[in-house]
Design a protein around this motif. Structure first.
Motif, PDB file in Angstrom:
ATOM      1  N   UNK A 199      41.898 -27.495   5.592  1.00 14.16           N
ATOM      2  CA  UNK A 199      42.185 -28.582   4.651  1.00 14.16           C
ATOM      3  C   UNK A 199      41.842 -28.167   3.220  1.00 14.16           C
ATOM      4  N   UNK A 200      42.686 -28.535   2.244  1.00 13.58           N
ATOM      5  CA  UNK A 200      42.384 -28.233   0.844  1.00 13.58           C
ATOM      6  C   UNK A 200      41.053 -28.851   0.427  1.00 13.58           C
ATOM      7  N   UNK A 201      40.317 -28.128  -0.413  1.00 13.52           N
ATOM      8  CA  UNK A 201      38.979 -28.559  -0.832  1.00 13.52           C
ATOM      9  C   UNK A 201      38.905 -28.677  -2.348  1.00 13.52           C
ATOM     10  N   UNK A 202      38.288 -29.755  -2.802  1.00 16.29           N
ATOM     11  CA  UNK A 202      37.931 -29.914  -4.218  1.00 16.29           C
ATOM     12  C   UNK A 202      36.416 -30.075  -4.267  1.00 16.29           C
ATOM     13  N   UNK A 203      35.736 -29.168  -4.962  1.00 22.39           N
ATOM     14  CA  UNK A 203      34.282 -29.272  -5.090  1.00 22.39           C
ATOM     15  C   UNK A 203      33.935 -30.277  -6.182  1.00 22.39           C
ATOM     16  N   UNK A 204      32.950 -31.122  -5.890  1.00 20.25           N
ATOM     17  CA  UNK A 204      32.499 -32.140  -6.842  1.00 20.25           C
ATOM     18  C   UNK A 204      31.026 -31.907  -7.135  1.00 20.25           C
ATOM     19  N   UNK A 205      30.714 -31.452  -8.338  1.00 17.99           N
ATOM     20  CA  UNK A 205      29.328 -31.245  -8.740  1.00 17.99           C
ATOM     21  C   UNK A 205      28.788 -32.561  -9.299  1.00 17.99           C
ATOM     22  N   UNK A 206      27.820 -33.145  -8.583  1.00 18.22           N
ATOM     23  CA  UNK A 206      27.249 -34.440  -8.979  1.00 18.22           C
ATOM     24  C   UNK A 206      25.955 -34.192  -9.739  1.00 18.22           C
ATOM     25  N   UNK A 207      25.982 -34.444 -11.044  1.00 18.87           N
ATOM     26  CA  UNK A 207      24.860 -34.074 -11.911  1.00 18.87           C
ATOM     27  C   UNK A 207      24.116 -35.287 -12.460  1.00 18.87           C
ATOM     28  N   UNK A 208      22.910 -35.019 -12.971  1.00 18.28           N
ATOM     29  CA  UNK A 208      22.211 -35.940 -13.862  1.00 18.28           C
ATOM     30  C   UNK A 208      21.941 -35.141 -15.142  1.00 18.28           C
ATOM     31  N   UNK A 209      21.109 -35.660 -16.035  1.00 18.65           N
ATOM     32  CA  UNK A 209      20.856 -34.936 -17.284  1.00 18.65           C
ATOM     33  C   UNK A 209      20.181 -33.595 -17.020  1.00 18.65           C
ATOM     34  N   UNK A 210      19.293 -33.567 -16.024  1.00 22.00           N
ATOM     35  CA  UNK A 210      18.620 -32.317 -15.647  1.00 22.00           C
ATOM     36  C   UNK A 210      19.640 -31.279 -15.179  1.00 22.00           C
ATOM     37  N   UNK A 211      20.574 -31.720 -14.356  1.00 26.81           N
ATOM     38  CA  UNK A 211      21.596 -30.814 -13.843  1.00 26.81           C
ATOM     39  C   UNK A 211      22.499 -30.276 -14.936  1.00 26.81           C
ATOM     40  N   UNK A 212      22.755 -31.107 -15.971  1.00 22.41           N
ATOM     41  CA  UNK A 212      23.571 -30.664 -17.095  1.00 22.41           C
ATOM     42  C   UNK A 212      22.796 -29.682 -17.963  1.00 22.41           C
TER      43      UNK A 212
END
Length: 361
Positions: A199-212
């Motif tokens: 199946x095709x995949x789209x990665x979703x990076x879920x961030x907060x301010x720390x992650x940014x």
């Protein structure tokens, strides 16, 4: 109607993201397996062309493009062997057409990580290994089924067995089926396996301010680029709040976080690109609508999406690109000026086409 499934480890922000995409309020509690049965919602994104078209034709209602979204409970290590209700969850994945793989790139201390630390590469691998293991089970069963036929000299069985062995080696090396090179004939065989990693995949990076600030999301983006997969950056917590705000306030807040488009638009556009989908428009006094179809669909099949009677009685399709139509006060004026072109059944619908079907009732 096609479906997109949201998957990821527990507490990766899947349900919060689902709520933001579908304007629903499913549980998004801070403990694993909060979502056991899949939640199903609809991602609706506003097509600005449709708003203009409805104004031109004075349509009573608008139907914007939409896509079904399924929030699948968090997978855990051992899911392929039934751990954490794994069999149930993997079955849910098998029923979607595209996967949004949500990867945790936020720190929030009161939301525990099932593995105890933030490590995007490890988290992606954990999910994908479970899907690969399940696919290997499928391939092993098929090999057992056709081995006797191959040994008996069946040429087709031998060819399939050779393909399955190569695909098995590919998966055992930790690769997804989607990245396996194959011919058109081999594709037909692979399609019959219904593999999860196909199946095709789209990665979703879920961030907060720390992650940014720490550029954690870039580690997910790097994997997506290497595999030529889709990638979306989100702050699910903030963007869920944004979806509840007035449009202007929401736009300002999104801009402050560096997002040029709304969450729904970003996801819908990525779905369209990954699955090779387009939108065409229709309008009557009753309804203006944006239809989502596979790229390469002809006018005859597009008519069938609207109603089987239109397809059965198909005479012709009057078509004008939206960019051309807005030069006129209405579809009627465009027709009278000769700007609408007439096409037969084999005409390939293009993105943004405004179409009026003529048919025998």
């Amino acid at each position: 109607m096609k479906k997109a499934g949201i998957v990821g480890l527990p507490n990766s922000g899947k349900s919060t993201l689902f709520n933001a995409l579908t304007n629903q309020n499913v549980p998004a509690e801070k403990y694993p397996f909060c979502t056991i049965d899949p939640n199903i919602g609809v991602l609706v994104t506003e097509d600005e062309r449709l708003v203009k078209l409805a104004q031109m034709e004075r349509s009573e209602q608008l139907v914007h493009p939409f896509f079904n979204i399924v929030d699948i409970a968090g997978l855990v290590k051992g899911a392929s062997k039934g751990e954490g209700l794994g069999n149930q969850f993997l079955d849910h994945i098998s029923k979607v057409d595209i996967i949004f793989h949500v990867v945790r790139c936020f720190k929030i201390t009161d939301v525990s990580h099932p593995m105890g630390s933030i490590d995007p590469e490890r988290d992606i691998e954990l999910i994908e290994i479970e899907l690969i293991l399940k696919d290997l089970e499928t391939i092993h069963r098929r090999i057992e089924k056709i081995s006797k036929q191959a040994k008996a000299g069946d040429i087709e069985a031998r060819n399939e067995l050779s393909l399955l062995e190569k695909l098995k080696n590919h998966l055992e090396a930790g690769n997804l089926s989607l990245t396996f090179h194959r011919s058109e004939n081999e594709q037909k065989i692979i399609d019959t396996l219904f593999l999860l990693t196909e199946k095709p995949v789209i990665y979703v990076a879920n961030v907060d301010e720390w992650g940014m600030e720490n550029h954690i999301y870039e580690r997910v983006q790097k994997i997506a680029q290497k595999r030529n997969f889709g990638f979306i950056l989100v702050n699910a917590e903030v963007e869920y709040e944004v979806e509840q705000m007035p449009a202007e306030d929401a736009k300002d807040l999104l801009m402050a976080y560096g997002f040029q488009e709304s969450l729904k638009s970003r996801f819908f556009n990525e779905i369209k690109k990954t699955l090779s989908l387009i939108c065409f428009l229709t309008a009557t006094k009753n309804e203006a609508r944006s239809w989502v179809i596979q790229s390469g669909t002809n006018a005859y099949d597009a008519a069938g999406m609207i109603h089987t009677d239109i397809q059965k009685g198909f005479i012709k399709a009057e078509v004008i690109p939206f960019e051309e139509l807005i030069k006129f006060p209405s579809i009627k004026d465009a027709r009278e000026a000769g700007a609408m072109k007439t096409h037969g059944k084999e005409y390939i619908i293009k993105e943004g086409d405004v179409v009026h079907f003529l048919f025998h009732a």
